[in-house]
Scaffold this motif. Structure first.
Motif, PDB file in Angstrom:
ATOM      1  N   TRP A   1       0.836  -1.345   0.075  1.00  0.00           N
ATOM      2  CA  TRP A   1       0.085  -0.005   0.041  1.00  0.00           C
ATOM      3  C   TRP A   1       0.797   1.377   0.275  1.00  0.00           C
ATOM      4  O   TRP A   1       0.384   2.134   0.434  1.00  0.00           O
ATOM      5  CB  TRP A   1      -1.168   0.059   1.327  1.00  0.00           C
ATOM      6  N   THR A   2       1.980   1.220  -0.563  1.00  0.00           N
ATOM      7  CA  THR A   2       2.867   2.479  -0.542  1.00  0.00           C
ATOM      8  C   THR A   2       2.347   3.384  -1.654  1.00  0.00           C
ATOM      9  O   THR A   2       2.683   4.677  -1.368  1.00  0.00           O
ATOM     10  CB  THR A   2       4.302   1.860  -1.006  1.00  0.00           C
ATOM     11  N   ASP A   3       1.747   3.076  -2.766  1.00  0.00           N
ATOM     12  CA  ASP A   3       1.278   3.886  -3.729  1.00  0.00           C
ATOM     13  C   ASP A   3      -0.147   4.103  -3.363  1.00  0.00           C
ATOM     14  O   ASP A   3      -0.983   3.623  -3.931  1.00  0.00           O
ATOM     15  CB  ASP A   3       1.718   3.209  -5.212  1.00  0.00           C
ATOM     16  N   ARG A   4      -0.349   5.212  -2.870  1.00  0.00           N
ATOM     17  CA  ARG A   4      -1.792   5.649  -2.548  1.00  0.00           C
ATOM     18  C   ARG A   4      -2.654   6.121  -3.792  1.00  0.00           C
ATOM     19  O   ARG A   4      -3.931   6.254  -3.649  1.00  0.00           O
ATOM     20  CB  ARG A   4      -1.472   7.042  -1.552  1.00  0.00           C
ATOM     21  N   SER A   5      -2.015   6.378  -4.883  1.00  0.00           N
ATOM     22  CA  SER A   5      -2.785   6.777  -6.125  1.00  0.00           C
ATOM     23  C   SER A   5      -3.210   5.339  -6.840  1.00  0.00           C
ATOM     24  O   SER A   5      -4.221   5.494  -7.655  1.00  0.00           O
ATOM     25  CB  SER A   5      -1.708   7.334  -6.945  1.00  0.00           C
ATOM     26  N   ALA A   6      -2.788   4.144  -6.479  1.00  0.00           N
ATOM     27  CA  ALA A   6      -3.453   2.938  -6.965  1.00  0.00           C
ATOM     28  C   ALA A   6      -4.902   2.838  -6.538  1.00  0.00           C
ATOM     29  O   ALA A   6      -5.080   3.254  -5.524  1.00  0.00           O
ATOM     30  CB  ALA A   6      -2.359   1.664  -6.267  1.00  0.00           C
ATOM     31  N   PRO A   7      -5.633   2.117  -7.394  1.00  0.00           N
ATOM     32  CA  PRO A   7      -7.120   1.925  -6.927  1.00  0.00           C
ATOM     33  C   PRO A   7      -7.423   1.317  -5.549  1.00  0.00           C
ATOM     34  O   PRO A   7      -6.844   0.352  -5.270  1.00  0.00           O
ATOM     35  CB  PRO A   7      -7.591   1.237  -8.154  1.00  0.00           C
ATOM     36  N   GLY A   8      -8.106   1.949  -4.829  1.00  0.00           N
ATOM     37  CA  GLY A   8      -8.673   1.500  -3.628  1.00  0.00           C
ATOM     38  C   GLY A   8      -7.286   1.618  -2.415  1.00  0.00           C
ATOM     39  O   GLY A   8      -7.713   1.384  -1.121  1.00  0.00           O
ATOM     40  N   VAL A   9      -6.268   2.097  -2.871  1.00  0.00           N
ATOM     41  CA  VAL A   9      -5.113   1.953  -1.653  1.00  0.00           C
ATOM     42  C   VAL A   9      -5.393   3.268  -0.686  1.00  0.00           C
ATOM     43  O   VAL A   9      -5.412   2.879   0.456  1.00  0.00           O
ATOM     44  CB  VAL A   9      -3.656   2.069  -2.357  1.00  0.00           C
ATOM     45  N   ASP A  10      -5.806   4.420  -1.329  1.00  0.00           N
ATOM     46  CA  ASP A  10      -5.965   5.444  -0.322  1.00  0.00           C
ATOM     47  C   ASP A  10      -7.112   5.205   0.257  1.00  0.00           C
ATOM     48  O   ASP A  10      -7.140   5.453   1.763  1.00  0.00           O
ATOM     49  CB  ASP A  10      -6.217   6.666  -1.349  1.00  0.00           C
ATOM     50  N   SER A  11      -8.221   4.580  -0.123  1.00  0.00           N
ATOM     51  CA  SER A  11      -9.339   4.072   0.754  1.00  0.00           C
ATOM     52  C   SER A  11      -9.020   3.087   1.810  1.00  0.00           C
ATOM     53  O   SER A  11      -9.469   3.106   2.975  1.00  0.00           O
ATOM     54  CB  SER A  11     -10.433   3.491   0.025  1.00  0.00           C
TER      55      SER A  11
END
Length: 707
Positions: free
Chosen positions: A324-334
């Motif tokens: 979950w290091t890339d918060r721009s990836a789908p769903g990761v920020d959530s």
């Protein structure tokens, strides 16, 4: 559809949520309607939506294809270290004295005989020991505060089991753990097989797996699905008034299980040595500090299911850390927002109160993740917290350019038309009324009736475009300001006042509370678009639309933002994807035609290409619209052609064809006048003076004729 029976309404229709589409109230009961009260109050229970049955909060499991699971040896390797001295006790049931202890700084014997009864012991090489005459110990699996776990072969059942040896100081705990486990039957909880007084020992199911970790090939959604399974197990425990109190990766065993469909990846919650009843008095004494709420937290004084949920949140943080290091990836920020809420130590009242509440949001995060490549799994399903949102909020994209735009058009330089913008962002007030009202909160079923009535009045005032009245009603609801319901209504009120910045701040609070929901992200996309923050708007709209195109407002918003960013192809592609949704098919097809050819001011918005024009023509031929809409769409295509070829005659003809659809004579005359002014100018060929029969003659013929 049934009609509203409020005397002051005007007989509006009752929508699918149980509200009148005219006055936005629930219908009166029969007795109240007969009484014909002049100004009735909102019906009880109407405050946050219709009566609602919570959907299955575990639905995230159905979105993840089951992997075979990690390879695990049939038998774990033997422990390299002997059993710690503090866990060495005589195995004789009538003795149980400490053995193998060190003295004067010297380590104790790992092998020898009990000084009290003479029974032999071997804590360095437990192989060869037999317990209770049937369990042949093969190796040590581990040691902890409550004793040592052995792998043993059950000679009676011809299978491997785990023997949990417990010293006398925790005999009471052992009996408690036995009593708890013997009544539990759940696929994600280790099974209790028996209890032996010798030792004493608990006899547990042997799960040939490894502690929950993230393997190199593990997808993020696979790991989160295991989180949902553990939440199922915790929900099962909590429903029986039990708390595990030591949820952590080491106590979640991951293993491969054979099924009729093949090998599947599964997990089981193990080690119930710290289990307690929720009604038990006193603080928790057995837990793992790295995963439990901090000391001084309310959960330590009066433990609730929230203790286990915090532990699981910390567990998922640990397990997913590398994913979950890339918060721009789908769903990761959530996912970040979800686990921030689950483990919030500064504001413990924000944390989840039930496993189902946690699972609902975790399933929503999984839904966002699997919608991205390579899965591309898009799921339309009702929300547990928000009603449906049928409004498209297309901002003019989903219909032909209004006739008034052509009537009021002015001729500019080189015959270019000066017109109104081809589309616009939705009006803030329209967005405030289109965004759905929350349904009854399944985690707050005891909300007071007066709170519900106040929220219903606030919602009704928003539909009447009375934000001040809506704010007073919200204040009367008595909700805590940190509660997401208060923040949601605050955001709607700010939108109604055209304050997109304050609305975005309120909706951000909602998103942090329910990150698995899509409606808050849609609201944030609308606010960002109104503030002309195109990058943020594209992020929120894209996340919602990629997860479920059924929320058409996100698709139209994404198309608008793409075009405003100078990305015509992406805008058209978005409209064509949206056209696959039956509810928005015609509007999205019209948008695809218009997006292909419409022009915006500025160097970032080049005129349509020849390919764009050809595709627009092809789309228009297959579009099922009335003659007026077809004429308006054709005129827009002809204007795009004009910008390439400066063919004034064809553009003039297209505008003239709009005339028969004008509702008034004045508008008809304005369209014909515009068409005439667009006609090519008359150019005369000069023949020069000629003298004939003693007279001068000036002559010539026009090169073009006006119709």
């Amino acid at each position: 559809m049934p009609l509203c029976n409020h005397p002051d309404c005007g007989r509006g229709e009752i929508d699918e949520q149980g509200f009148c589409d005219a006055c936005d109230r629930q219908p009166l009961a029969r007795d109240d309607a007969d009484a014909a009260v002049p100004v009735p109050e909102p019906a009880q229970g109407a405050g946050v939506g219709v009566a609602h049955v919570r959907p299955d909060p575990w639905y995230g499991l159905g979105l993840v294809d089951s992997d075979p699971g990690p390879d695990a040896p049939d038998l774990p390797p033997p422990s390299a270290d002997p059993v710690p001295e503090e866990h060495r006790f005589c195995a004789a049931p009538y003795c149980g004295e400490p053995v193998g202890r060190g003295r004067d700084g010297e380590p104790g014997r790992t092998k020898g005989f009990c000084a009290s009864c003479g029974t032999s012991f071997d804590f360095g090489r437990p192989q060869g020991l037999t317990i209770a005459g049937r369990y042949a110990v093969e190796r040590v699996l581990g040691s902890g505060a409550y004793g040592t776990a052995y792998l043993a072969h059950d000679r009676n059942l011809a299978t491997h089991v785990v023997l949990k040896s417990l010293n006398r100081s925790v005999a009471r705990t052992a009996l408690h753990e036995r009593d708890v486990l013997v009544g539990l039957r759940h696929d994600s909880i280790v099974r209790m097989l028996g209890f032996e007084d010798e030792g004493p020992h608990l006899v547990l199911e042997y799960v040939p797996g490894t502690p929950l970790t993230a393997g190199d090939d593990d997808r993020l959604e696979t790991l989160l699905a295991h989180g949902v399974r553990i939440l199922q197990a915790l929900d099962y425990l909590h429903a029986r008034g039990l708390l595990h109190c030591d949820v952590k990766p080491l106590n979640i065993m991951r293993f491969r299980e054979q099924s009729p469909a093949g090998a599947v990846d599964r997990v089981r919650l193990i080690d119930f040595g710290a289990v307690r009843r929720e009604r038990d008095e006193g603080p928790i004494v057995a837990y793992t500090r790295a995963y439990a709420p901090p000391e001084g937290d309310p959960e330590h004084r009066r433990p609730t299911p929230g203790f286990d949920l915090h532990c699981l949140g910390m567990t998922l943080r640990e397990v997913c850390r590398a994913r979950w290091t890339d918060r721009s990836a789908p769903g990761v920020d959530s996912l970040h927002l979800l686990l921030e809420r689950a483990t919030d130590t500064e504001r413990p009242w924000r944390r989840f109160v039930s496993a189902r509440q946690f699972a609902e949001q975790l399933s929503g995060v999984i839904r966002q993740i699997v919608a991205a490549p390579p899965t591309h799994l898009q799921v339309a399903r009702p929300s547990a917290l928000f009603g449906s949102m049928p409004e498209s909020l297309h901002g003019g994209l989903g219909a032909a350019r209004p006739l008034a735009h052509w009537v009021e058009a002015q001729l500019g330089e080189d015959a270019a038309l000066i017109m109104h913008a081809p589309f616009a962002s939705p009006e803030p007030g329209d967005a405030a009324t289109a965004l759905p009202a929350p349904l009854s909160d399944p985690d707050a079923p005891d909300m007071a009736d007066w709170t519900r009535r106040a929220l219903a009045e606030s919602r009704s005032a928003l539909h009447r475009r009375a934000p001040d009245h809506a704010e007073r009603a919200l204040a009367a609801a008595g909700l805590e300001e940190w509660h997401w319901l208060h923040a949601w209504y605050s955001g709607l009120i700010a939108l109604a006042r055209e304050d997109a910045g304050s609305a975005a701040a309120a909706f951000t609070t909602v998103r942090r509370a329910v990150p698995g929901e899509l409606i808050p992200q849609l609201a944030l996309g609308l606010c960002a678009e109104l503030q002309r923050d195109l990058a943020t708007a594209r992020s929120h709209y894209g996340a919602v639309f990629d997860t479920t195109p059924a929320l058409g407002a996100a698709g139209f918003g994404l198309a608008r933002v793409h075009l405003l960013s100078g990305e015509r192809t992406k805008a058209v592609d978005t409209a064509e994807r949206l056209a696959q949704e039956f509810r928005y098919e015609r509007e999205a097809q019209a948008a695809a035609v218009r997006l292909s050819v419409m022009t915006l001011d500025g160097p970032a918005h080049p005129i349509p290409t020849h390919d764009d024009l050809e595709r627009a023509e092809a789309r228009l031929r297959s579009l099922d619209v009335d003659q007026a809409a077809e004429a308006a769409l054709r005129a827009e295509i002809r204007y795009a052609h004009f910008l390439h070829h400066r063919d004034r005659e064809r553009l003039s003809d297209a505008i003239r064809e709009l005339g028969p659809h004008a509702p008034t004579e004045r508008e008809y005359v304005a369209l014909v006048d515009l068409a005439n002014r667009l006609r090519p100018p008359l150019r005369w060929r000069w023949a020069g003076p000629r003298r004939r029969s003693g007279h001068w003659r000036f002559g010539g013929t026009p090169s073009t004729l006006s119709s």
